[in-house]
Design a protein around this motif. Structure first.
Motif, PDB file in Angstrom:
ATOM      1  N   UNK A 124       0.841  -1.200   0.000  1.00 18.32           N
ATOM      2  CA  UNK A 124       0.000   0.000   0.000  1.00 18.32           C
ATOM      3  C   UNK A 124       0.879   1.254   0.000  1.00 18.32           C
ATOM      4  N   UNK A 125       0.446   2.242  -0.801  1.00 18.02           N
ATOM      5  CA  UNK A 125       1.273   3.446  -0.873  1.00 18.02           C
ATOM      6  C   UNK A 125       0.904   4.404   0.264  1.00 18.02           C
ATOM      7  N   UNK A 126      -0.193   4.082   0.933  1.00 24.87           N
ATOM      8  CA  UNK A 126      -0.684   4.965   1.989  1.00 24.87           C
ATOM      9  C   UNK A 126       0.019   4.658   3.318  1.00 24.87           C
ATOM     10  N   UNK A 127       0.296   5.701   4.066  1.00 22.18           N
ATOM     11  CA  UNK A 127       0.917   5.505   5.370  1.00 22.18           C
ATOM     12  C   UNK A 127      -0.108   5.125   6.430  1.00 22.18           C
ATOM     13  N   UNK A 128       0.367   5.020   7.681  1.00 24.24           N
ATOM     14  CA  UNK A 128      -0.512   4.613   8.780  1.00 24.24           C
ATOM     15  C   UNK A 128      -1.393   5.779   9.247  1.00 24.24           C
ATOM     16  N   UNK A 129      -2.659   5.485   9.622  1.00 24.41           N
ATOM     17  CA  UNK A 129      -3.531   6.546  10.132  1.00 24.41           C
ATOM     18  C   UNK A 129      -3.211   6.897  11.586  1.00 24.41           C
ATOM     19  N   UNK A 130      -2.103   7.560  11.775  1.00 22.94           N
ATOM     20  CA  UNK A 130      -1.700   8.003  13.122  1.00 22.94           C
ATOM     21  C   UNK A 130      -0.823   9.239  12.989  1.00 22.94           C
ATOM     22  N   UNK A 131      -0.796  10.041  14.034  1.00 20.90           N
ATOM     23  CA  UNK A 131       0.137  11.183  14.078  1.00 20.90           C
ATOM     24  C   UNK A 131       1.202  10.852  15.109  1.00 20.90           C
ATOM     25  N   UNK A 132       2.406  11.367  14.919  1.00 25.22           N
ATOM     26  CA  UNK A 132       3.432  11.160  15.945  1.00 25.22           C
ATOM     27  C   UNK A 132       4.258  12.420  16.175  1.00 25.22           C
ATOM     28  N   UNK A 133       4.958  12.397  17.287  1.00 20.92           N
ATOM     29  CA  UNK A 133       5.908  13.479  17.594  1.00 20.92           C
ATOM     30  C   UNK A 133       7.121  12.837  18.262  1.00 20.92           C
ATOM     31  N   UNK A 134       8.297  13.141  17.748  1.00 23.43           N
ATOM     32  CA  UNK A 134       9.531  12.518  18.237  1.00 23.43           C
ATOM     33  C   UNK A 134      10.386  13.498  19.037  1.00 23.43           C
ATOM     34  N   UNK A 135      10.884  13.017  20.173  1.00 20.50           N
ATOM     35  CA  UNK A 135      11.832  13.805  20.979  1.00 20.50           C
ATOM     36  C   UNK A 135      13.061  12.921  21.203  1.00 20.50           C
ATOM     37  N   UNK A 136      14.215  13.401  20.768  1.00 21.60           N
ATOM     38  CA  UNK A 136      15.425  12.577  20.820  1.00 21.60           C
ATOM     39  C   UNK A 136      16.306  12.910  22.014  1.00 21.60           C
ATOM     40  N   UNK A 137      17.582  12.464  21.957  1.00 22.96           N
ATOM     41  CA  UNK A 137      18.517  12.714  23.057  1.00 22.96           C
ATOM     42  C   UNK A 137      18.527  14.186  23.461  1.00 22.96           C
ATOM     43  N   UNK A 138      18.640  14.439  24.759  1.00 22.53           N
ATOM     44  CA  UNK A 138      18.499  15.818  25.241  1.00 22.53           C
ATOM     45  C   UNK A 138      19.784  16.616  25.073  1.00 22.53           C
ATOM     46  N   UNK A 139      20.896  15.895  24.828  1.00 23.40           N
ATOM     47  CA  UNK A 139      22.189  16.581  24.882  1.00 23.40           C
ATOM     48  C   UNK A 139      22.593  17.297  23.593  1.00 23.40           C
ATOM     49  N   UNK A 140      21.973  16.979  22.452  1.00 25.49           N
ATOM     50  CA  UNK A 140      22.528  17.529  21.211  1.00 25.49           C
ATOM     51  C   UNK A 140      21.775  18.740  20.649  1.00 25.49           C
ATOM     52  N   UNK A 141      20.791  19.229  21.375  1.00 25.11           N
ATOM     53  CA  UNK A 141      20.059  20.438  20.958  1.00 25.11           C
ATOM     54  C   UNK A 141      19.389  20.343  19.597  1.00 25.11           C
TER      55      UNK A 141
END
Ligand SMILES: O=C(O)CCC(=O)C(=O)O
Ligand SMILES: [Fe+2]
Length: 341
Positions: A124-141
């Protein structure tokens, strides 16, 4: 609905294992009648620097048979978890233009509905029906933060959560090292825990999408890439695992939420380290009827850490199945496939 999988429970610190066992039994009976959990088995890390026979059995169930287990007494405060879900809900309810101002860059920030597809084998060319937000390592700004005037508590809440869950994951990894008959600080010594690539993935699955019936997944089938993932959900069902990824047809089993417990799963790099002794289990989330929020904490080794088959997990008759690989190279390849980059 089928019964949920009976997953083992790993206890990071419990002065009284019996009362913990009882309270979990109660939560399951009260909250999820269809999800009986018959055997509760515990491993405790409180004062342990040696792993006993019984503990090995639990780890075998947790990491070898299922690749999934519950983690209790993990030290992440209930109030903090509640705040993370509150903040997540406020963010996702912002207008799409505001959210798109923080569109994902350097693996951090917002991805909109249908923007990512976790099952890279799906046609399927369609992505997943969900929203996300990513927060990575705190040290690299490199993290992107919503405006303070819109969400004044967001940054401190997410940073605290990142630190606390990372500390629980670190303890868990020492328990895993012991279960593999390695030194407790093995993962530290190989550099995995020196600035690990640890990411919070906030997720929202809308419950009211008017879509074709063939779209059954909110998050399509996938395994996680890293060492361990610590997942918290709002209790709305949907998570399923498939223990035999080569079986046809695939058999999916429900995983119940246990209030306050993390659902932990083993990731692909841990599977590589252990030469497939530990299972990185295929999982997915069904499209929920009602809105569903979850927070996954994905831990990956430091970018330069070499992930290579442990000596104890290979022999002449069971040679390494994968060549050594640098953590970042592995992640970049998997991300490229997932996002079609
Ligand atoms: O939302 C969930 O329950 C699972 C999410 C998940 O598997 C992931 O983020 O990797
Ligand atoms: Fe996952």
């Amino acid at each position: 609905m089928c019964d949920a999988l009976q997953l083992p429970i790993i206890d990071l610190f419990s002065p009284d294992r019996f009362s913990t066992a009882n309270s979990i039994r109660q939560t399951l009976v009260l909250g999820a009648k269809k999800y009986p959990l018959l055997c509760i088995q515990f491993v405790t890390l409180s004062k342990c620097n040696e792993i006993c026979f019984q503990t090995h059995e639990v780890f075998e169930q947790a990491c070898v048979d299922h690749g999934f287990f519950y983690l209790v007494n993990h030290g992440v405060d209930e109030g903090l978890i509640k705040k993370v879900f509150e903040q997540s809900s406020i963010f996702f309810s912002l207008p799409i233009e505001d959210k798109m101002m923080l569109a994902k860059k350097n693996h951090r920030g917002y991805t909109a509905l249908y923007a990512e597809k976790l099952d890279t084998t799906s046609l399927s060319s369609k992505g997943d029906p969900k929203e996300s937000f990513y927060i990575g390592p705190l040290s690299d700004n490199l993290n992107q933060w919503p405006l303070e005037e819109d969400l004044p508590s967001w940054r401190v809440t997410m940073e605290t959560y990142h630190q606390k869950v990372l500390s629980a994951a670190t303890k868990l990894l020492s328990l895993i090292a012991l279960s593999l008959k390695l030194e407790e600080d093995f993962f530290e010594k190989v550099g995995a825990l020196n600035e690990p690539l640890a990411f919070i993935r906030l997720l929202r699955y809308p419950g009211d999408l008017d879509t074709s019936s063939e779209e059954i997944c909110g998050a399509s089938a996938h395994s996680d890439y890293g060492t361990v993932t610590l997942l918290m959900t709002d209790g709305v069902p949907g998570l399923q695992v498939c223990r035999e990824k080569s079986a046809q047809p695939l058999v999916w089993e429900d995983v119940a939420s246990v209030s306050g417990a993390f659902i932990v799963n083993i990731g692909d790099m841990m599977e590589r380290w252990t030469n497939c002794l530990f299972r990185s289990t295929l999982h997915r989330v069904l499209r929920p009827r009602q809105e569903r929020y979850s927070v996954a904490f994905l831990t990956n080794p430091n970018k330069d850490c070499i992930v290579e088959c442990l000596e104890s997990c290979c022999s002449e008759s069971c040679p390494p199945r994968f060549p050594p690989i640098k953590s970042l190279d592995y992640l970049e390849e998997r991300t490229r496939l997932a996002y079609g980059l």
